[in-house]
Design an enzyme around this catalytic site. Structure first.
Site, PDB file in Angstrom:
ATOM      1  N   CYS A   1      -1.691   6.777  -6.265  1.00 44.80           N
ATOM      2  CA  CYS A   1      -1.031   5.737  -5.476  1.00 44.80           C
ATOM      3  C   CYS A   1      -2.051   4.651  -5.214  1.00 44.80           C
ATOM      4  O   CYS A   1      -3.174   4.704  -5.706  1.00 44.80           O
ATOM      5  CB  CYS A   1      -0.439   6.297  -4.181  1.00 44.80           C
ATOM      6  SG  CYS A   1      -1.669   6.837  -2.978  1.00 44.80           S
TER       7      CYS A   1
ATOM      8  N   HIS B   1       0.138   3.972   5.455  1.00 44.42           N
ATOM      9  CA  HIS B   1      -1.323   3.985   5.467  1.00 44.42           C
ATOM     10  C   HIS B   1      -1.837   2.710   4.812  1.00 44.42           C
ATOM     11  O   HIS B   1      -1.065   1.964   4.209  1.00 44.42           O
ATOM     12  CB  HIS B   1      -1.862   5.220   4.742  1.00 44.42           C
ATOM     13  CG  HIS B   1      -1.362   5.389   3.350  1.00 44.42           C
ATOM     14  ND1 HIS B   1      -0.142   5.954   3.066  1.00 44.42           N
ATOM     15  CD2 HIS B   1      -1.887   5.032   2.147  1.00 44.42           C
ATOM     16  CE1 HIS B   1       0.054   5.967   1.753  1.00 44.42           C
ATOM     17  NE2 HIS B   1      -0.993   5.402   1.172  1.00 44.42           N
TER      18      HIS B   1
END
Length: 688
Positions: free
Chosen positions: A409, A607
Site C-alpha cells: 500500500c 493512516h
C-alpha cells in the site's frame, strides 16, 4: 539402517551457457539507450547521413583546417566500451568494481585502437572481481581513520596496473579474436552461407541462449562493421521480428483453443513491442514449428545479403519500430523486404505444420508457457497474455513454488499489514506455513516477490517495479474473495511441499482458542514499513509494547458523522497521546484522497502516507466505534482505527484487529460491547 542419498542434479551445459549469456546481456542491456543514441547520431550526421554535419559526424575539417573529431568516433571508441565495463564491474563488486573495471578497460581501448566491446566485457568483470579479492586481504585490519586512504589508493594502484595489463596483454588478444571472428563472418557473407546461421540462432532463441550469441558476439562485431561500412547485417540476424510474427499469424488463422485466442495479443507484443519470448511457448507446443522460424530467419538474412542492407546500431528490443529507427539510410527497402519475406515464409511453413498435425493447443499452452519459464529460469513478465487472455485473469504464470507474497500500500503500515495478517492465517491454515506473507510500501517494492497484492487503485503503480510477479487487485483487505484464489494458487504450485496435517492442526488449535478458522498465535512476518529501513527481526515481529493501545485511545461512541471528521477524531487521539504531530493528521487525509483505507467488515484504518513517517513520534493506535455507521466512500463504517507506527511495533495489534474483523461473531461482539475493557479483550490482550 542405511539411508538413501539423492544425488544433487548436475547443471546442464545449456544452463551454464544461459547464465553466461544472461551475464553478458546484463552488461549490454542497461546501456542500450547509449547504443541507440550513437546509432541516431550516426544515421543523421555522418557524411552519408540524412543531415550531414561535419562537426558532429566527424568528417571534414574546421575553420583552422583541423580534422573534425565529431561525436560518432569518441562515443563508439570510448563512451560505449567504458559504460559496458563499468556496468560489468558493478555487477560483480558494486560501484568500486565498476570504477576499477572502467580504468582497466581504458588500457584495452588505447592499446587496440578500435572499439573494444569484447575487451570491455572482459576487463569490467575482471576489474570488479580482482578488486573484491584484494579488499578481502585487509578486511577488518585497517586502523580507524585510514579506511578512505587505503580504499582510494588500493583502487587507484590496482586500476593503473589493470590498465597496463589491458594495454600490453589483453588488447592484442581481443584484437586478434575480433579480427578472426570478423573474417569468419566475412567468409560466410562472401560465400552466401550467412543465412545458415539461422539453423543455430532460431533454436537458440527458444532455448534462451540468444543473449550469449547476440550480445556476446553479434553486437560487438556489428558495431565494428558499422563503424567501417556505415551499417551491418549482423544486427538483424537475431532481432528480425519476422520469423516469430509469421508463427503467431499462423496460429491466428489455423490454431485452436487458447492458443488461437491469445495469438493476436501475442503478435502485437512481439512485432510492435519487440518482446520475442512471447512466441516461444507456441513453438514449444509444436516443436516442428522451429522449422518455420529457421526458414523465416534464413529468408530474412538472404534478403539482407542480396540487397546489401543493414542497420547502423543494435535494434533492442527487436520491435519493428526499433528496427526501422536504426536502419541505414540506403537500406529501408532491403530491411522492410527482409521483415516482410521472413514473416511470409515463416507463416506459410507454420500454416502447413498446423494444418497437417493434430494437437490440442488449448490443453498445452499453459504447460508450454511454464516450460518456457523453467528454461528461462525466471517468470516471464508477458506470459500472462498467453494464459489469461481468454479468462480475464490478471495474474502471471508462475514457473515454480510460491515462496514470497507481499501486500503493498502507499505507506506499508496499515491496510497492507492487516491484509497480510488475514491472508497469512489462511495460507497457514491451508497447510503452507513456509510461504512468507509480508507487507511493504509501494516505494520499497523490488522484483523479488512471487505474488503482489494491492488495492485496485494502486496496482498500476506496483506493476512496473514487480513486473515478474503475479498481481492481484482487491478493494477489500479484510475478506476479499481474491484471497481464496491466492490460497488455491499456492496449493497448485506448492503441493509437493505442502504439510496439510500441520495446517489442520493449526486450524483446530485456532478453533479451540475461539478464533474460528483463524490462527490466533500466528506471528506477524512483517516487511519494512514506514519509518523502517531494515528487515524486522523475529523479536520485532511479535513484540507488543504496552502503550500502543491504551484505554484512553478507545471511544465507544464517536461523535463524527462524516469520513473526514472521523479521520480527524482518530488522529486527535493519536495527537493527544504524543504519538504524532499536526503534520501527520494532514497526511492521513492525503492518504485517504489517494486510496481509501476502507478494509471491509465495517472497518477503516486511516493512516498517513509513506512520506509522513517523520511526523510519527512513537507507535500508537486509536479505536473509535460509530454505532450508527458512517458513509465511507459509499461503504458503511462502524469502526475507525487510527494507526501511527514506527518500525514494526504496531503490527502485533493490527494482526489482532485483523483476526477479529475476519470473524463475524467477534465483529458482532464489538458492536455490542458496553465497556472499553471488552474491546481490549476482543483484540487479544494486545498490551499483555
Amino acid at each position: 539402517m542405511a539411508t538413501e542419498t539423492v544425488a544433487k542434479p548436475r547443471t546442464s551445459l545449456r544452463v551454464h551457457v544461459q547464465k553466461f549469456g544472461t551475464f553478458l546481456s546484463g552488461m549490454i542491456m542497461p546501456n542500450i539507450g547509449a547504443f541507440i543514441a550513437w546509432g541516431l547520431i550516426t544515421a543523421l550526421f555522418i557524411e552519408k547521413g540524412w543531415i550531414p554535419v561535419p562537426a558532429l559526424g566527424g568528417f571534414g575539417t574546421n575553420a583552422e583546417g583541423v580534422p573534425n573529431v565529431g561525436l560518432v568516433g569518441p562515443m563508439i571508441t570510448y563512451l560505449l566500451p567504458l559504460l559496458i565495463a563499468y556496468t560489468g564491474g558493478r555487477m560483480v563488486y558494486d560501484v568500486r568494481g565498476g570504477v576499477v573495471g572502467a580504468i582497466g578497460t581504458m588500457g584495452v581501448i588505447v592499446g587496440a585502437g578500435i572499439p573494444m566491446f569484447i575487451g570491455a566485457m572482459i576487463m569490467g568483470p575482471l576489474g570488479g572481481w580482482t578488486m573484491k579479492k584484494i579488499d578481502l586481504l585487509w578486511e577488518g585490519k585497517i586502523r580507524p581513520g585510514f579506511e578512505m586512504l587505503v580504499n582510494n589508493f588500493s583502487a587507484g594502484i590496482w586500476g593503473a596496473l589493470l590498465a597496463m595489463l589491458g594495454f600490453y596483454g589483453i588488447a592484442p588478444l581481443v584484437q586478434a579474436f575480433s579480427t578472426g571472428a570478423g573474417n569468419v563472418v566475412q567468409f560466410l557473407v562472401n560465400n552466401g552461407l550467412l543465412p545458415l546461421t539461422s539453423i543455430f540462432i532460431e533454436p537458440a532463441k527458444v532455448l534462451f541462449l540468444n543473449n550469449a550469441i547476440n550480445h556476446g558476439v553479434l553486437t560487438p562485431l556489428g558495431i565494428q562493421q558499422s563503424l567501417e561500412q556505415g551499417k551491418s547485417i549482423l544486427f538483424l540476424l537475431e532481432a528480425n521480428p519476422g520469423p516469430g510474427f509469421g508463427i503467431l499469424l499462423a496460429y491466428m488463422f489455423f490454431g485452436r483453443g487458447a492458443a488461437k485466442a491469445s495469438a493476436p495479443g501475442a503478435a502485437v507484443i512481439q512485432f510492435l513491442g519487440g518482446i520475442h519470448e512471447i512466441y516461444f511457448p507456441y513453438v514449444l507446443m509444436r516443436p516442428l514449428l522451429i522449422l518455420a522460424a529457421i526458414a523465416g530467419g534464413m529468408t530474412g538474412i538472404a534478403t539482407l545479403s542480396v540487397t546489401g542492407s543493414g542497420l547502423v546500431a543494435p535494434a533492442a528490443p527487436g520491435s519493428i519500430f526499433a528496427v526501422l529507427a536504426q536502419t541505414s539510410r540506403d537500406s529501408y527497402v532491403g530491411v522492410i523486404l527482409a521483415v516482410v519475406l521472413a514473416t511470409t515464409v515463416s507463416f506459410l511453413v507454420a500454416s502447413v505444420i498446423l494444418k497437417t498435425t493434430k494437437h490440442s493447443d488449448e490443453v498445452d499452452l499453459s504447460d508450454a508457457t511454464s516450460k518456457m519459464e523453467a528454461m528461462k529460469g525466471k517468470k516471464s513478465s508477458v506470459s500472462s497474455v498467453l494464459t489469461g487472455a481468454g479468462a480475464g485473469v490478471g495474474t502471471a504464470v508462475l514457473a515454480g513454488p510460491i515462496k514470497n507474497i507481499v501486500f503493498a500500500c502507499d505507506a506499508g503500515m496499515g491496510s497492507s499489514a492487516m491484509g497480510a495478517s488475514v491472508l497469512r492465517n489462511k495460507i497457514k491454515a491451508a497447510g503452507f506455513p513456509d510461504v512468507k506473507v509480508t507487507n511493504a510500501a509501494i516505494a520499497n517494492l523490488s522484483d523479488t516477490y512471487d505474488v503482489v497484492i494491492t488495492h485496485q487503485d494502486l496496482t498500476e503503480r506496483a506493476k512496473p517495479v514487480t513486473s515478474s510477479a503475479a498481481h492481484f487487485s482487491v478493494d477489500n483487505f479484510m475478506n476479499s474473495p481474491r484471497y481464496d484464489e491466492i490460497v488455491e494458487l499456492v496449493k497448485e504450485h506448492n503441493t509437493e511441499g505442502a504439510t496439510p496435517d500441520a495446517g489442520a492442526a493449526a486450524a483446530a488449535a485456532a478453533a479451540a482458542a475461539g478464533h474460528g478458522a483463524h490462527v490466533a498465535s500466528a506471528p506477524v512476518d512483517a516487511a519494512p514499513t514506514a519509518g523502517s529501513g531494515t528487515e524486522p527481526t523475529e523479536a520485532a515481529e511479535t513484540a507488543a509494547p504496552s502503550d500502543i493501545l491504551v484505554a484512553e485511545s478507545v471511544i465507544l461512541n464517536g461523535t463524527a458523522t462524516t469520513r473526514d471528521a472521523a479521520i480527524d477524531e482518530a488522529g486527535q487521539l493519536l495527537l493527544a497521546r504524543g504519538a504524532v504531530d499536526e503534520g501527520y493528521l494532514a497526511a492521513m487525509h492525503e492518504r485517504e484522497e489517494s486510496v481509501s483505507t476502507y478494509m471491509g467488515s465495517f472497518l477503516a484504518i486511516p493512516h498517513g502516507t509513506n512520506a509522513a513517517k517523520d511526523h510519527i513520534l512513537k507507535s500508537a493506535v486509536s479505536v473509535i466505534r460509530y454505532p450508527d455507521g458512517i458513509d465511507w466512500n459509499g461503504k458503511q463504517v462502524k469502526f475507525v482505527v487510527g494507526v501511527a507506527g514506527i518500525n514494526n511495533e504496531h503490527l502485533h495489534i493490527l494482526s489482532s484487529i485483523a483476526k477479529v474483523f475476519t470473524n463475524k461473531a467477534q465483529v458482532a461482539q464489538l458492536e455490542a460491547a458496553t465497556s472499553v475493557e471488552e474491546v481490549l479483550e476482543l483484540f487479544g490482550k494486545v498490551n499483555a
